[in-house]
Design an enzyme around this catalytic site. Structure first.
Site, short mmCIF file in Angstrom:
data_model
loop_
_atom_site.label_atom_id
_atom_site.label_comp_id
_atom_site.label_asym_id
_atom_site.label_seq_id
_atom_site.Cartn_x
_atom_site.Cartn_y
_atom_site.Cartn_z
N HIS A 1 17.40 44.54 95.76
CA HIS A 1 17.88 45.79 96.62
C HIS A 1 17.00 45.91 97.75
O HIS A 1 17.00 47.12 98.21
CB HIS A 1 18.03 46.82 95.79
N GLU B 1 -17.51 47.48 100.54
CA GLU B 1 -16.59 48.33 100.02
C GLU B 1 -16.96 48.91 98.59
O GLU B 1 -16.70 49.94 98.40
CB GLU B 1 -15.49 47.62 100.08
N GLU C 1 -5.98 32.62 99.99
CA GLU C 1 -7.61 32.68 100.43
C GLU C 1 -7.95 31.24 100.15
O GLU C 1 -8.97 30.61 100.74
CB GLU C 1 -8.32 33.56 99.48
N LYS D 1 -16.16 41.06 108.62
CA LYS D 1 -17.18 41.68 107.76
C LYS D 1 -18.30 42.04 108.57
O LYS D 1 -18.98 42.87 108.63
CB LYS D 1 -17.60 41.09 106.52
N LYS E 1 -21.22 40.83 92.53
CA LYS E 1 -22.14 39.68 92.27
C LYS E 1 -23.47 40.06 92.81
O LYS E 1 -24.57 39.99 92.22
CB LYS E 1 -21.79 38.39 92.70
N GLY F 1 -14.47 34.20 93.56
CA GLY F 1 -13.91 35.65 93.07
C GLY F 1 -12.41 35.67 92.65
O GLY F 1 -12.04 36.40 91.80
N ARG F 2 -11.40 34.83 93.35
CA ARG F 2 -9.96 34.87 92.97
C ARG F 2 -9.89 33.87 91.70
O ARG F 2 -8.88 33.73 91.15
CB ARG F 2 -9.41 34.25 94.19
#
Length: 545
Positions: free
Chosen positions: A391, A219, A360, A511, A213, A274-275
């Site tokens: 398994h 990152e 979050e 951050k 944004k 964001g999520r």
């Protein structure tokens, strides 16, 4: 705008909360076998069908009284008022003074929702139409790279919701994707992620989608700059950047500075967390893969579940019921996790997507009024697709010491029918839920001739709760409904816990510290951290040198 909310009574002082605590002590020792033996209609009474999804929640440790008390808890928590406030566009994200309008991202073009003087639905569809036009150009081959070659590789660069949503949706809908397009996703700042995603690609056939944004996310921009260098190393001309990069951003200045034509910048809004953003411009890679029509079908699925959540009475409201059951186990039974177990390989990234959505959102310990909570919030979500999980970790769910409520997800029809594969898959799905609920008692084990010294080891106590979610088949529309179901499930939990499900201040401190440490790793500046961190930095410096 913010609508005044009724004064909040602390959660643990609500009458329904106190009644639930007392009620739990009355039924905590009752086995699911007893519940089913006493009520032959239990499966039908505790099941619900809505918008193409079927939920069987009869294998939960509940009675009708349990559900009545949970619904009372929702009412005493003003859940409906909070739902209405979100759909109106009130600033329910209190710490950031923002509306929470992911529901507007999937409203039909004929709808209107004016927030702060702006019709947000009109803006949403303007972006969707721009996305569709671009996606069609890429899919048809009309959009070409700098050398005139057709784009065959799409690399989405983002992190968090700008990665998890697109990755999950692409994998979930791969069956209807355009197979001559190769999609890759880069999120980790570890250079290995970028190197492996691009090692076999030709820059002249590759389009990068940079999702940030602000266009400053550390990152994402580190990876984007590496992509830029990689592209120039092969194509050798700055002008190539405009043909091989588009941006999902609102920072036109930085986008242009990077070399991207701002005509190929797709925006979104502060009211999209964001999520919750995979159905906004963040979903451009998904739209290119599956096409605008399928993307719109997914949006229609989202909207159908939105309307169900907004209008259905609590006792017939699927997200509300699932949210309340999570609270029941998290707060009354002390269960700390929820296992998400999709029996469809296409949903292999769905549990990871839900981890961000749920953890979050509700990983908070402060109420909306700024008070420290004195109860548990934010269950840990995790899981893997079946039958793989059977398994690995199912042993702990069946015979371990922890109570782990499970959400099973299955489909009646396979998108890839092959022999009896699907019958075996669904048989395992149903069998696991049955085994968890009813178990196998010691006398039943002994009756099969098992040696006495092994009886305890082969006994299953059962009484392990689960939900069963079923749909006909995994389509774009059904995927939208599933995601919205969990979005509103999370909303319900946060509303009851009296927390803000839409901020995420917990990601900030790490951050900030990382930005401080980066230059310290490269130079000999004086360190001012704790003894452990200083020693680690010095060790890195010496070994790197």
């Amino acid at each position: 705008m913010s609508t005044p909310q009724p004064a909040l009574t602390p959660l643990t002082e609500l009458p329904a909360w106190e009644a639930l605590d007392e009620h739990a002590s009355e039924i905590e020792d009752v086995h699911l076998r007893e519940f089913f033996e006493e009520d032959e209609d239990r499966a039908s009474r505790f099941s619900l069908e809505a918008e193409g999804l079927f939920l069987d929640y009869s294998k939960n440790r509940i009675t009708s009284q349990t559900m009545d008390l949970l619904f009372q808890l929702a009412e005493q928590s003003y859940l409906q008022d909070k739902i209405d406030a979100m759909f109106r566009g009130d600033h329910i994200n209190l710490t950031e003074n923002r509306s929470v309008l992911h529901v507007a991202l999937r409203m039909p073009k004929t709808a209107s929702l004016v927030v702060d003087g702006v019709d947000v639905v009109a803006e949403v569809h303007a972006v969707l139409d721009k996305m569709a036009a671009f996606a069609d150009r890429v899919r048809s081959g009309e959009w070409t790279g700098f050398t005139g070659k057709r784009v065959r590789n799409i690399v989405n660069i983002g992190i968090g919701g700008s990665d998890l949503g697109p990755v999950m949706a692409y994998e979930a809908l791969r069956h209807c994707s355009q197979r001559d397009l190769n999609l890759r996703f880069v999120s980790n700042v570890d250079g290995t992620d970028f190197a492996e995603a691009t090692r076999d690609l030709d820059a002249s056939e590759t389009l990068f989608i940079v999702a940030s944004k602000t266009f400053t996310t550390l990152e994402t921009m580190t990876n984007a700059n590496s992509a830029r260098e990689w592209t120039l190393a092969q194509l050798g001309d700055e002008k190539a950047i405009a043909s091989h990069f588009v941006a999902l951003s609102t920072n036109a200045k930085e986008v242009s500075k990077f070399g991207i034509d701002t005509a190929n910048m797709f925006g979104f809004w502060d009211w999209v967390g964001g999520r919750y953003s995979m159905d906004s411009a963040i979903g451009l890679s998904t739209m290119i893969a599956i096409g605008p029509d399928n993307f719109r079908a997914m949006l229609a699925g989202f909207h159908a579940m939105d309307e169900h959540f907004r209008t259905a009475p609590f006792e017939r409201n699927m997200p509300v019921i699932m949210g309340l059951l999570t609270i029941w186990y998290n707060n009354i039974f002390g269960s700390q996790t929820v296992a998400i177990l999709p029996y469809d390989q296409y949903l292999k990234r769905f549990p990871a997507y839900l981890q961000q959505l749920t953890m979050e959102s509700n990983g908070k310990s402060i109420t909306v009024t700024g008070e420290q909570v004195d109860y548990e919030t934010g269950a840990i979500y995790w899981g893997e697709p079946g039958t793989n999980g059977q398994h690995s970790f199912y042993q702990l769910i069946h015979q371990g010491t922890k109570l782990i409520p499970c959400d099973f997800i299955g489909f009646m029809k396979s998108l890839n029918p092959k022999g009896d594969h699907h019958d075996i898959l669904i048989a395992n799905l149903f069998a696991q839920a049955e085994a968890l609920a009813f178990g196998k008692f010691s006398e039943e084990v002994a009756a099969q001739g098992v040696p006495e010294e092994l009886v305890a080891h082969k006994t299953f106590e059962g009484n392990r709760p689960s939900n069963m979610l079923l749909a006909e088949k995994l389509t774009p529309e059904i995927l939208g409904k599933l995601i919205a179901l969990y979005e509103h499930n999370v909303f319900t939990q946060g509303a009851i816990w009296q927390i803000d499900s839409f901020d995420q201040w917990g990601v900030e401190l790490g951050k900030v510290l990382a930005m401080r440490i980066v230059p310290e790793l490269k130079g000999n500046s004086e360190l001012g951290h704790d003894g452990s961190t200083n020693a680690l930095i010095e060790r890195y410096r010496s070994q790197k040198a």
